[in-house]
Motif scaffolding. Structure first.
Motif, PDB file in Angstrom:
ATOM      1  N   SER A 161       0.852  -1.113  -0.044  1.00  7.11           N
ATOM      2  CA  SER A 161       0.113  -0.117  -0.099  1.00  7.11           C
ATOM      3  C   SER A 161       1.083   1.189   0.055  1.00  7.11           C
ATOM      4  CB  SER A 161      -1.017   0.031   1.175  1.00  7.11           C
ATOM      5  OG  SER A 161      -1.758  -1.129   1.273  1.00  7.11           O
ATOM      6  N   TRP A 162       1.877   1.376   0.663  1.00  6.41           N
ATOM      7  CA  TRP A 162       2.878   2.453   0.901  1.00  6.41           C
ATOM      8  C   TRP A 162       3.439   2.524  -0.561  1.00  6.41           C
ATOM      9  CZ3 TRP A 162       8.011   2.496   0.276  1.00  6.41           C
ATOM     10  CH2 TRP A 162       8.665   3.597   0.537  1.00  6.41           C
ATOM     11  N   ALA A 165       0.863   3.897  -3.056  1.00 10.32           N
ATOM     12  CA  ALA A 165       0.543   5.459  -2.923  1.00 10.32           C
ATOM     13  C   ALA A 165       1.773   6.358  -3.287  1.00 10.32           C
ATOM     14  CB  ALA A 165       0.361   5.683  -1.161  1.00 10.32           C
TER      15      ALA A 165
END
Length: 395
Positions: A161-162, A165
């Protein structure tokens, strides 16, 4: 954690599809309860009360039934409100607003109005860090390295997810573990494992398979109680564009994904591939580097004569009759000669055992009545002598 998803609904195909995706991925990361509501404060109140859906009926009807402790600003005055006969948020709303504002701080009415959508909400949104590092404490002692994957996958989901993003892909990540305090003195405090990838990726499944293959070879010196995942090396990744017309359907996995898993299982030194080299000597026309080495942009120039399908590891010395080679009978020369000469700069071996690989050969394509087409050469030997050798065969 509070997430505002209204602006992203269209990107993910609508609120319902976005909701299903968040519930699936959040559950995999260990989230125990999720609630949805028109306002952020209402969503926090619902999740504390264990009510998942804030859209099932009008929001005031749902919030009025919740206990006082579901909103922090109200819970801080819970003792006083209970002495006034209030047990739910609806009871607090029935009290005169003027009396509430004079008797309690402004935070109570502000948060209450924000929960019911009567005032706008302002939040300080989370800013992603420049580097990724996440730690997880186990509720039990892990005695075998492959069992670390239970918690490591949750951390991989967070890292993915990091990466998404920040529009980055990871090429190297490190998993660290700390041994339990009840360990032997010789076991040390813990250990770590670094895993690299040939291409930057955000795929949790691929990273999990790679890590699982590496952990299968690790033996813990003592039971582990904590793990930490660090994105050691990341680079910007080029996202695939979404075209109006459907793209070609891709079936199966990319080759480099499969090669990385094989390397993790049997070792990098065991996975090689052939590449043509800039050398006209047949024995050194190809080399076998690791699978991660990039291919050259241009291929070397081909030989003048067709290269045989099978080349012998050691050339076979041929008998001669009237200074002409024979192999299962007389040979008829079809093509040639093709001069191959050089290699004085190349040595094989080290020290006193090093041998020079200089060659002086004339290659021919010959026809044998019984053996078919052959690849032979004539080489200059010592004392100005020459010899004929069989080096390959054509299919």
């Amino acid at each position: 954690m509070l997430v505002e998803v209204g602006a992203s609904a269209r990107l993910f195909g609508g609120l319902e599809q976005l909701r299903q995706r968040i519930e699936v991925e959040a559950t995999a990361m260990g989230v125990e309860c999720i609630a949805w509501a028109p306002t952020g404060t209402a969503a926090l109140a619902l999740v504390r009360a264990g009510v998942p859906d804030g859209f099932a009926s009008p929001l005031p009807c749902i919030l009025d039934k919740l206990p006082l402790e579901t909103i922090t600003a109200v819970a801080s005055h819970q003792g006083t409100l209970q002495r006034l006969g209030c047990r739910t948020l609806g009871d607090v709303r029935k009290l005169p607003r003027g009396g509430l504002s004079r008797r309690f701080d402004k935070e109570l009415l502000t948060r209450l109005d924000q929960a019911y959508g009567l005032r706008p909400e302002v939040y300080e949104w989370v800013q992603l860090p420049e580097t990724f590092s996440a730690r997880l404490e186990f509720q039990f002692r892990v005695e075998h390295a492959p069992a670390l994957m239970f918690g490591a996958r949750r951390l991989l989901l967070q890292m993915s997810s990091w990466l998404a993003a920040r529009h980055m892909g990871v090429t190297s990540f490190t998993l660290r573990w700390w041994h339990d305090v009840m360990r032997a003195k010789t076991a040390g405090t813990g250990g770590e494992l670094t895993v690299g990838t040939a291409e930057p990726t955000q795929s949790v499944d691929h990273l999990s398979r790679l890590l699982n293959e590496h952990l299968a070879k690790v033996e813990l010196q003592a039971p582990a109680g904590d793990i930490e995942l660090i994105a050691a090396r990341t680079i910007p990744i080029q996202q695939e564009s979404k075209s109006l017309l459907p793209d070609t359907i891709r079936q199966g996995e990319a080759t480099w994904l499969v090669l990385e898993r094989v390397q993790a299982r049997i070792g990098k030194a065991e996975v090689v591939r052939p590449l043509l080299a800039e050398d006209h000597r047949p024995e050194w026309m190809q080399r076998w580097p690791g699978a991660e080495e990039p291919r050259p942009r241009s291929a070397p120039d081909p030989c003048q004569l067709p290269v045989p399908d099978w080349i012998f590891e050691e050339p076979l010395r041929l008998a001669e009759r009237d200074h002409r080679p024979i192999y299962q009978g007389p040979l008829v020369m079809l093509l040639g000669p093709d001069r191959v000469e050089g290699g004085w700069w190349h040595r094989v071996g080290e020290g006193a055992d090093a041998q020079q690989t200089n060659v002086q050969r004339d290659y021919w394509v010959a026809q044998s009545q019984h053996a078919g087409r052959l690849w032979i050469y004539q080489q200059r030997l010592a004392n100005d002598e020459t010899g004929w050798f069989l080096h390959g065969r054509y299919a």
